[in-house]
Scaffold this motif. Structure first.
Motif, PDB file in Angstrom:
ATOM      1  N   PRO A 182       4.304  -1.456   6.875  1.00 56.61           N
ATOM      2  CA  PRO A 182       5.377  -2.443   6.988  1.00 56.61           C
ATOM      3  C   PRO A 182       6.734  -1.773   6.752  1.00 56.61           C
ATOM      4  O   PRO A 182       6.825  -0.814   5.976  1.00 56.61           O
ATOM      5  N   PRO A 183       7.800  -2.276   7.373  1.00 57.38           N
ATOM      6  CA  PRO A 183       9.128  -1.698   7.160  1.00 57.38           C
ATOM      7  C   PRO A 183       9.492  -1.691   5.669  1.00 57.38           C
ATOM      8  O   PRO A 183       9.337  -2.709   4.987  1.00 57.38           O
ATOM      9  N   GLY A 184       9.897  -0.541   5.164  1.00 55.85           N
ATOM     10  CA  GLY A 184      10.329  -0.427   3.781  1.00 55.85           C
ATOM     11  C   GLY A 184       9.217  -0.255   2.759  1.00 55.85           C
ATOM     12  O   GLY A 184       9.478  -0.116   1.573  1.00 55.85           O
ATOM     13  N   SER A 185       7.964  -0.243   3.195  1.00 52.49           N
ATOM     14  CA  SER A 185       6.842  -0.164   2.265  1.00 52.49           C
ATOM     15  C   SER A 185       6.391   1.272   2.045  1.00 52.49           C
ATOM     16  O   SER A 185       6.425   2.096   2.957  1.00 52.49           O
ATOM     17  N   ALA A 186       5.926   1.556   0.828  1.00 53.06           N
ATOM     18  CA  ALA A 186       5.313   2.844   0.528  1.00 53.06           C
ATOM     19  C   ALA A 186       3.800   2.779   0.715  1.00 53.06           C
ATOM     20  O   ALA A 186       3.130   3.797   0.712  1.00 53.06           O
ATOM     21  N   CYS A 187       3.255   1.571   0.885  1.00 52.55           N
ATOM     22  CA  CYS A 187       1.815   1.382   1.080  1.00 52.55           C
ATOM     23  C   CYS A 187       1.549   0.954   2.519  1.00 52.55           C
ATOM     24  O   CYS A 187       2.305   0.170   3.079  1.00 52.55           O
ATOM     25  N   SER A 188       0.492   1.480   3.080  1.00 47.83           N
ATOM     26  CA  SER A 188       0.110   1.183   4.457  1.00 47.83           C
ATOM     27  C   SER A 188      -1.180   0.382   4.492  1.00 47.83           C
ATOM     28  O   SER A 188      -1.869   0.248   3.481  1.00 47.83           O
ATOM     29  N   VAL A 189      -1.508  -0.121   5.669  1.00 42.26           N
ATOM     30  CA  VAL A 189      -2.833  -0.683   5.912  1.00 42.26           C
ATOM     31  C   VAL A 189      -3.521   0.214   6.931  1.00 42.26           C
ATOM     32  O   VAL A 189      -2.870   0.829   7.775  1.00 42.26           O
ATOM     33  N   ALA A 190      -4.831   0.272   6.826  1.00 42.83           N
ATOM     34  CA  ALA A 190      -5.642   1.000   7.797  1.00 42.83           C
ATOM     35  C   ALA A 190      -6.755   0.063   8.245  1.00 42.83           C
ATOM     36  O   ALA A 190      -7.207  -0.794   7.499  1.00 42.83           O
ATOM     37  N   PHE A 191      -7.159   0.221   9.479  1.00 40.45           N
ATOM     38  CA  PHE A 191      -8.268  -0.547  10.022  1.00 40.45           C
ATOM     39  C   PHE A 191      -8.856   0.274  11.148  1.00 40.45           C
ATOM     40  O   PHE A 191      -8.256   1.250  11.589  1.00 40.45           O
ATOM     41  N   GLY A 192     -10.015  -0.103  11.594  1.00 38.25           N
ATOM     42  CA  GLY A 192     -10.605   0.655  12.680  1.00 38.25           C
ATOM     43  C   GLY A 192     -12.085   0.401  12.835  1.00 38.25           C
ATOM     44  O   GLY A 192     -12.627  -0.591  12.357  1.00 38.25           O
ATOM     45  N   THR A 193     -12.734   1.334  13.485  1.00 37.56           N
ATOM     46  CA  THR A 193     -14.170   1.308  13.722  1.00 37.56           C
ATOM     47  C   THR A 193     -14.804   2.310  12.777  1.00 37.56           C
ATOM     48  O   THR A 193     -14.378   3.465  12.730  1.00 37.56           O
ATOM     49  N   GLY A 194     -15.782   1.857  12.003  1.00 36.89           N
ATOM     50  CA  GLY A 194     -16.475   2.763  11.091  1.00 36.89           C
ATOM     51  C   GLY A 194     -15.699   3.089   9.834  1.00 36.89           C
ATOM     52  O   GLY A 194     -15.994   4.093   9.186  1.00 36.89           O
ATOM     53  N   VAL A 195     -14.710   2.256   9.457  1.00 38.19           N
ATOM     54  CA  VAL A 195     -13.921   2.555   8.262  1.00 38.19           C
ATOM     55  C   VAL A 195     -14.233   1.647   7.078  1.00 38.19           C
ATOM     56  O   VAL A 195     -13.874   1.969   5.950  1.00 38.19           O
ATOM     57  N   THR A 196     -14.882   0.498   7.300  1.00 36.41           N
ATOM     58  CA  THR A 196     -15.255  -0.391   6.203  1.00 36.41           C
ATOM     59  C   THR A 196     -16.443  -1.260   6.621  1.00 36.41           C
ATOM     60  O   THR A 196     -16.599  -1.572   7.806  1.00 36.41           O
ATOM     61  N   SER A 197     -17.231  -1.629   5.629  1.00 34.40           N
ATOM     62  CA  SER A 197     -18.351  -2.536   5.893  1.00 34.40           C
ATOM     63  C   SER A 197     -18.008  -3.972   5.479  1.00 34.40           C
ATOM     64  O   SER A 197     -18.841  -4.867   5.599  1.00 34.40           O
ATOM     65  N   ALA A 198     -16.783  -4.199   4.999  1.00 36.63           N
ATOM     66  CA  ALA A 198     -16.364  -5.541   4.590  1.00 36.63           C
ATOM     67  C   ALA A 198     -16.319  -6.466   5.808  1.00 36.63           C
ATOM     68  O   ALA A 198     -16.054  -6.030   6.935  1.00 36.63           O
ATOM     69  N   ALA A 199     -16.565  -7.736   5.567  1.00 28.84           N
ATOM     70  CA  ALA A 199     -16.571  -8.730   6.647  1.00 28.84           C
ATOM     71  C   ALA A 199     -15.151  -9.031   7.105  1.00 28.84           C
ATOM     72  O   ALA A 199     -14.248  -9.204   6.269  1.00 28.84           O
ATOM     73  N   PRO A 200     -14.932  -9.105   8.426  1.00 30.06           N
ATOM     74  CA  PRO A 200     -13.612  -9.480   8.930  1.00 30.06           C
ATOM     75  C   PRO A 200     -13.162 -10.812   8.330  1.00 30.06           C
ATOM     76  O   PRO A 200     -13.953 -11.744   8.194  1.00 30.06           O
ATOM     77  N   GLY A 201     -11.906 -10.855   7.928  1.00 28.57           N
ATOM     78  CA  GLY A 201     -11.349 -12.074   7.355  1.00 28.57           C
ATOM     79  C   GLY A 201     -11.637 -12.251   5.877  1.00 28.57           C
ATOM     80  O   GLY A 201     -11.246 -13.245   5.275  1.00 28.57           O
ATOM     81  N   SER A 202     -12.297 -11.297   5.250  1.00 30.16           N
ATOM     82  CA  SER A 202     -12.686 -11.451   3.848  1.00 30.16           C
ATOM     83  C   SER A 202     -11.582 -11.063   2.865  1.00 30.16           C
ATOM     84  O   SER A 202     -11.692 -11.345   1.682  1.00 30.16           O
ATOM     85  N   PHE A 203     -10.519 -10.447   3.352  1.00 28.84           N
ATOM     86  CA  PHE A 203      -9.424 -10.071   2.448  1.00 28.84           C
ATOM     87  C   PHE A 203      -8.407 -11.199   2.427  1.00 28.84           C
ATOM     88  O   PHE A 203      -7.889 -11.604   3.466  1.00 28.84           O
ATOM     89  N   GLN A 204      -8.122 -11.698   1.229  1.00 28.11           N
ATOM     90  CA  GLN A 204      -7.193 -12.817   1.065  1.00 28.11           C
ATOM     91  C   GLN A 204      -6.120 -12.476   0.041  1.00 28.11           C
ATOM     92  O   GLN A 204      -6.338 -11.661  -0.853  1.00 28.11           O
ATOM     93  N   ASN A 205      -4.966 -13.119   0.198  1.00 34.00           N
ATOM     94  CA  ASN A 205      -3.856 -12.996  -0.747  1.00 34.00           C
ATOM     95  C   ASN A 205      -3.292 -11.588  -0.858  1.00 34.00           C
ATOM     96  O   ASN A 205      -2.857 -11.168  -1.928  1.00 34.00           O
ATOM     97  N   LEU A 206      -3.289 -10.862   0.246  1.00 33.67           N
ATOM     98  CA  LEU A 206      -2.578  -9.593   0.290  1.00 33.67           C
ATOM     99  C   LEU A 206      -1.089  -9.926   0.254  1.00 33.67           C
ATOM    100  O   LEU A 206      -0.641 -10.825   0.963  1.00 33.67           O
ATOM    101  N   HIS A 207      -0.336  -9.247  -0.571  1.00 35.08           N
ATOM    102  CA  HIS A 207       1.077  -9.612  -0.756  1.00 35.08           C
ATOM    103  C   HIS A 207       2.031  -8.676  -0.029  1.00 35.08           C
ATOM    104  O   HIS A 207       1.907  -7.453  -0.107  1.00 35.08           O
ATOM    105  N   LEU A 208       2.976  -9.291   0.643  1.00 31.05           N
ATOM    106  CA  LEU A 208       4.147  -8.604   1.171  1.00 31.05           C
ATOM    107  C   LEU A 208       5.341  -9.167   0.419  1.00 31.05           C
ATOM    108  O   LEU A 208       5.412 -10.374   0.184  1.00 31.05           O
ATOM    109  N   VAL A 209       6.269  -8.324   0.045  1.00 32.55           N
ATOM    110  CA  VAL A 209       7.408  -8.744  -0.755  1.00 32.55           C
ATOM    111  C   VAL A 209       8.678  -8.656   0.072  1.00 32.55           C
ATOM    112  O   VAL A 209       8.877  -7.705   0.828  1.00 32.55           O
ATOM    113  N   ALA A 210       9.522  -9.677  -0.107  1.00 35.21           N
ATOM    114  CA  ALA A 210      10.821  -9.707   0.571  1.00 35.21           C
ATOM    115  C   ALA A 210      11.883 -10.135  -0.430  1.00 35.21           C
ATOM    116  O   ALA A 210      11.609 -10.911  -1.346  1.00 35.21           O
ATOM    117  N   SER A 211      13.094  -9.641  -0.246  1.00 34.17           N
ATOM    118  CA  SER A 211      14.182 -10.037  -1.142  1.00 34.17           C
ATOM    119  C   SER A 211      14.750 -11.400  -0.770  1.00 34.17           C
ATOM    120  O   SER A 211      15.401 -12.040  -1.590  1.00 34.17           O
TER     121      SER A 211
END
Length: 144
Positions: A46-75
């Motif tokens: 994300p613009p201005g972030s030091a943390c990234s997201v990654a996604f792809g094929t063969g990178v996680t066994s977690a179920a799609p849509g199972s991640f909730q309440n990921l935070h993005l911060v804005a001033s």
């Protein structure tokens, strides 16, 4: 020892759809690597972030849509929400309320009446149901 969160891996079934979604949000493409048909990793920031997201094929066994309440911060929550809406993102109206970021029943429509830092939110989901919270932070807590 200092540790920094660098990457959060999101579960998505369609890499190209996720890439298009996060690109539409204005996120920078850092990596799109596919050395074979069983592995592909895309990393976006994300613009201005030091943390990234990654996604792809063969990178996680977690179920799609199972991640909730990921935070993005804005001033400025109003401007950030407007920017997402202008990009055709299905983003909620701004809300506040004790625990409202996590408990839908506690959400009160509108800005936090005192415009308290950490007090106003909006929410949206990616195409796979991974849930994001947009949070307004104008003054950080001590030590942050």
């Amino acid at each position: 020892m200092e540790l920094k969160l660098e990457v959060v891996v999101l579960p998505v079934p369609d890499v190209d759809r996720a890439l298009a979604f996060y690109s539409r949000m204005g996120w920078r493409l850092d990596v799109d690597l596919a050395p074979n048909d069983k592995f592909r990793v895309v990393q976006m920031t994300p613009p201005g972030s030091a943390c990234s997201v990654a996604f792809g094929t063969g990178v996680t066994s977690a179920a799609p849509g199972s991640f909730q309440n990921l935070h993005l911060v804005a001033s400025d929550i109003v401007d950030a929400r407007h920017d997402l809406a202008e990009r055709d993102m299905a983003v909620s109206e701004v809300f506040h309320g004790a625990g409202g970021a996590y408990r839908r029943e506690a959400r009160v429509q509108g800005l936090d009446p005192n415009r308290t830092s950490y007090g106003s939110y909006a929410s949206f989901e990616d195409p796979d149901g991974n849930g994001w919270i947009l949070q307004e932070i104008t003054t950080r807590l001590p030590g942050r």
